[in-house]
Design a protein around this motif. Structure first.
Motif, PDB file in Angstrom:
ATOM      1  N   ASN A 259       1.282  -1.239   0.257  1.00  0.00           N
ATOM      2  CA  ASN A 259      -0.195   0.028   0.267  1.00  0.00           C
ATOM      3  C   ASN A 259       0.693   1.120   0.257  1.00  0.00           C
ATOM      4  O   ASN A 259       0.573   2.141  -0.601  1.00  0.00           O
ATOM      5  N   SER A 260       2.001   0.801   0.201  1.00  0.00           N
ATOM      6  CA  SER A 260       3.206   2.860   0.232  1.00  0.00           C
ATOM      7  C   SER A 260       3.035   2.599  -1.332  1.00  0.00           C
ATOM      8  O   SER A 260       4.645   3.225  -1.229  1.00  0.00           O
ATOM      9  N   GLN A 373       5.821   2.342   7.248  1.00  0.00           N
ATOM     10  CA  GLN A 373       4.513   3.301   6.239  1.00  0.00           C
ATOM     11  C   GLN A 373       5.515   4.103   5.926  1.00  0.00           C
ATOM     12  O   GLN A 373       5.903   4.153   4.602  1.00  0.00           O
ATOM     13  N   THR A 374       6.378   5.497   6.761  1.00  0.00           N
ATOM     14  CA  THR A 374       6.690   6.121   6.463  1.00  0.00           C
ATOM     15  C   THR A 374       7.801   5.954   5.702  1.00  0.00           C
ATOM     16  O   THR A 374       8.523   6.570   4.715  1.00  0.00           O
ATOM     17  N   GLU A 377       7.389   4.320   2.286  1.00  0.00           N
ATOM     18  CA  GLU A 377       7.258   5.352   1.320  1.00  0.00           C
ATOM     19  C   GLU A 377       8.196   6.494   0.858  1.00  0.00           C
ATOM     20  O   GLU A 377       8.738   6.401   0.029  1.00  0.00           O
TER      21      GLU A 377
END
Lengths: 383, 429
Positions: A259-260, A373-374, A377
């Motif tokens: 999803n990233s 996630q950060t 991404e």
């Protein structure tokens, strides 16, 4: 064809499943094991169902934390936690090898605290095999003896007259077929226009480890047909990633990656390529057990094998080319020294080859999603 | 640069270590009363002379062999070499240098070595990354822990040092001893090939004989420690561990223990306790604080708490019969190697460890156990609660658990240790 609510794939989201229930209804036994460094074909030939221990869905480890300090692997702690809550009461046997310091100690903790707890009256035979930490001829001879002793112990514990060569050969055939099918599915994900996502592939692998292989092979054949007739997935706007490191039995993690902005085009995981990459070679039909043992011992290793780092690096290089990846995502569950140090070396080696690398640590349960996630991404944007 | 300097620059940390030892001993001589802390006074003197001779030998060009602490050092005496214990270098420098070994830990952490791996290896790895160590070869068993298995490949793949891995089975059976004996023999032969030397069995036997005698003396010392009050100071624990690592298999180790035995006998006869009054007798089934061994002295003097022994001191093995054939000698070496501190506990199941602890508690009249769980030691991470329950059920004594990093005060500081143990002791008195 949609695999969204596929019955087979959904097995990956729970521990117990209807196939296990059916298996046990006909008075057949299930043996739990932690690591792929065990001779699964031997258990199969003994008409036992090998079930790979995992902690899918477990969010807490508070019961296990009593017995395991916070410096231990949260995956292993989660499995113990699940077991202390009765999640593994269905096991009829338990096989541990010295894969790592964390899982090895489950031999004693399951013995004392799970199988001997109050109101649990089933006698669960336990087995232990010692695997060398280097790949040598002498090491192989040692391990072969261990597996031969395990065979005798299984025959005794489950009152099996003999695990014959015929049975072993049949199991080899079924397991080789199983690995071949998984490789076929893996090929469908390696394509430029893949037929399935990395998360779907993980689901297939987990489900495959949780049911009898005869049924799994049928299901995998069905899945292959379904995937081939399915429309390819558009990943043109995603970065192709090779996912490497500690055990992943949690779809939350792979979904977070995908999803990233990434597509997991390949992996080097034990619920992935490390499981199906090598087949049993029938070099000596008179001694199928030796052939089984050879596969387990000489197969593409995990970092618990101390002297095999270069072979693992070569595997990564090959897979980077085969899967045409844009970057490598190295990950480890916190406190995993083995993957942590292997990833440390990979980071420098891959950077020297100009391969973009991200090396992250995580807990088994998704406690720090935003941080991960950060970082992921940012990595995806960078490449 | 002369050859002497170039050769000597292969073991710069040992030069730093020697300086630290000299300064420490100067302080001991100047500040402590003549009879104060004899283990430290005698031990540092012996270690200092051997380290100085190692530096000279390195300068002469003898091969520098790195080794894992759990590979019995006397086995390396079959070569003309300078043995360097990687783990002990990190930890003894952590305790003796003013800034500890933290710079080297941080260097390795920055290089990607995970924070939860063992600082005993991390320190030496950091020194090697900085080219302060240049090994001709390194030898290690594939035990006792994941950290060893995971960290040592760094030396091979990053620094290109030949690495000899001696496979040690995680199972204690007769076949394990035979297998490890073969591994030891082929490992040493392989090491010999790398450094261009044949095994000198005469020297090997001599070194083993010395350790056989040391073992016997330590048995006697341990018999005396059973007495109340304990006739030996807490600092004996780290110093005797250091003595084995740095001067094991050498006459200096034998004379150190002989002198310590005489002092212990005298104190036993006079019912003397080093700290004045023994109030609590503790066993540390795991490690002490290597980042600051002076905690041992503080416990003796400020709390009257005896640390009867820790993991590096209570493992005894059968003497190795050096008068027999080589295969028998290697079998004896194998048994000793598999019974070595931390190897034994790590490669066996928990039950023997817990049983030993219970029997130690009874034999040594212990009032409590203090279990220090180091962040690196995952193989011990599942035992504290089981041991705690067993000690309470079988002996009726409590156990204090302190999580720490044995070589890095930044995780659990000395102050925290003192506070935790002080509060614990209050509940016992």
């Amino acid at each position: 064809m949609s695999l969204k609510n596929d019955f087979f794939l959904n097995i990956s989201t729970s521990i117990i499943n209807p196939y296990i229930e059916d298996w046990q209804k006909s008075n057949r036994k299930v043996v739990g094991y932690y690591c792929t460094y065990i001779p699964e074909e031997l258990l199969h030939a003994a008409e036992l169902l090998p079930f790979r221990i995992r902690a899918t869905g477990t969010k807490d480890t508070d019961l296990a934390d009593i017995y395991m300090v916070r410096f231990t692997c949260s995956f292993v702690r989660a499995t113990l936690d699940l077991a202390l809550r009765g999640g593994y009461d269905f096991l009829d046997g338990f096989l541990v090898c010295n894969s790592c310091d964390h899982s090895r100690r489950m031999f004693e903790l399951f013995n004392l605290k799970v199988f001997n707890r109050e109101n649990f009256n089933k006698k669960v035979p336990q087995f232990y095999i010692a695997l060398p930490h280097v790949i040598t001829d002498e090491g192989f001879e040692w391990y072969k003896k261990e597996v031969e002793e395990l065979k005798e112990e299984l025959e005794k514990a489950y009152q099996i007259k003999e695990i014959t060569n015929e049975k072993l050969l049949k199991s080899i055939h079924i397991y080789n077929e199983n690995r071949k099918l998984l490789r076929s599915i893996h090929e469908l994900r390696l394509q430029e226009k893949p037929k399935l996502t990395g998360s779907e592939f993980l689901k297939i692998n987990i489900a495959n480890s949780s049911i009898p292989k005869e049924i799994a092979n049928q299901e995998l054949n069905r899945i292959i047909i379904a995937l081939k007739s399915r429309k390819s997935i558009d990943v043109s706007n995603k970065k192709r990633i090779l996912l490497v490191g500690s055990i992943v039995d949690n779809l939350d993690f792979t979904q977070l990656i995908e999803n990233s902005g990434a597509f997991i085009a390949s992996d080097f995981l034990c619920f992935g390529t490390r499981y199906f990459y090598d087949d049993v070679q029938l070099v000596n039909r008179d001694d199928p057990l030796e052939n089984i043992t050879k596969r387990v011992y000489y197969r593409i290793s995990c970092p618990r094998m101390m002297d095999d780092h270069l072979r693992r690096l070569d595997f990564l290089k090959e897979e980077i080319n085969r899967a045409k990846v844009d970057g490598v995502l190295l990950q480890r569950i916190n406190n995993c020294d083995l993957h942590g140090c292997d990833n440390m070396l990979f980071t420098h080696e891959l950077k020297e080859l100009d391969v973009p690398v991200l090396n992250i640590d995580r807990e088994f349960y998704q406690s720090d999603t935003t941080r991960l996630q950060t970082r992921i991404e940012a990595f995806i944007e960078m490449i | 640069m002369s050859n002497k300097n170039q050769n000597g620059n292969r073991i710069i940390p040992y030069k730093m270590f020697l300086k630290a030892l000299l300064t420490t001993r100067e302080l001991i001589e100047r500040i402590l009363p003549k009879q104060g802390v004899p283990s430290l006074r005698i031990g540092t003197k012996k270690i200092e002379s051997v380290i100085a001779s190692y530096i000279e030998k390195a300068e002469e060009g003898l091969p520098v062999i790195g080794y894992h602490f759990s590979f019995p050092v006397e086995y390396l005496k079959c070569f003309d070499c300078v043995p360097v214990c990687l783990e002990a270098t990190s930890y003894f420098m952590a305790t003796l240098l003013e800034g500890g070994t933290e710079n080297y830990y941080d260097l390795m952490n920055s290089w990607g070595h995970p924070f939860h791996t063992c600082t005993s290896q991390k320190g030496a790895m950091g020194m090697t990354l900085e080219d302060l160590f240049k090994f001709d070869a390194i030898i290690t068993p594939t035990a006792p822990c994941d950290c060893t298995i995971a960290s040592y490949p760094f030396f091979k793949y990053k620094k290109n040092f030949p690495l000899v891995m001696v496979d040690l089975p995680f199972l204690h059976e007769e076949k394990s001893y035979l297998y490890y004996a073969d591994q030891l023999k082929s490992g040493l032969l392989n090491l010999g090939k790398i450094i261009g030397q044949d095994l000198n069995y005469k020297k090997l036997k001599e070194a083993i004989d010395i350790e056989n005698q040391v073992n016997k003396i330590k048995f006697e010392i341990f018999d005396l420690i059973k007495a109340v009050p304990s006739p030996i100071e807490n600092l004996y624990n780290p110093v005797s561990a250091g003595a084995y690592i740095f001067i094991g298999g050498m006459p200096e180790n034998l004379s150190f223990h002989k002198e310590m035995l005489e002092i212990t006998k005298l104190r036993y006869k006079n019912k003397e306790h080093h700290g004045g009054e023994e109030k609590v007798r503790s066993i540390w089934p795991y490690m002490i604080t290597w980042f600051s061994i002076d905690l041992m002295e503080w416990l003796d003097r400020n709390l009257g708490l005896s640390v009867l022994f820790d993991i590096f001191n209570y493992n005894f093995s059968e003497p190795i019969n050096t008068n027999s054939d080589l295969d028998t000698i290697f079998l004896g070496m194998s048994k000793k190697g598999m019974d070595f501190s931390m190897i034994k506990q790590s490669t066996e199941f928990f039950e023997p460890f817990i049983e030993y602890c219970i029997s130690f508690a009874k034999e040594f009249s212990a009032d409590c156990f203090i279990y220090t769980q180091s962040i690196a030691c995952k193989q011990f991470g599942s035992v504290p609660q089981l041991l705690k329950e067993a000690l309470m059920d079988e002996v009726g004594i409590p156990m204090l658990l302190i999580e720490f990093d044995a070589g890095d005060a930044r995780m659990t500081s000395l102050k925290t240790f003192k506070e935790k143990i002080s509060i614990f002791v209050q509940t016992l008195i």
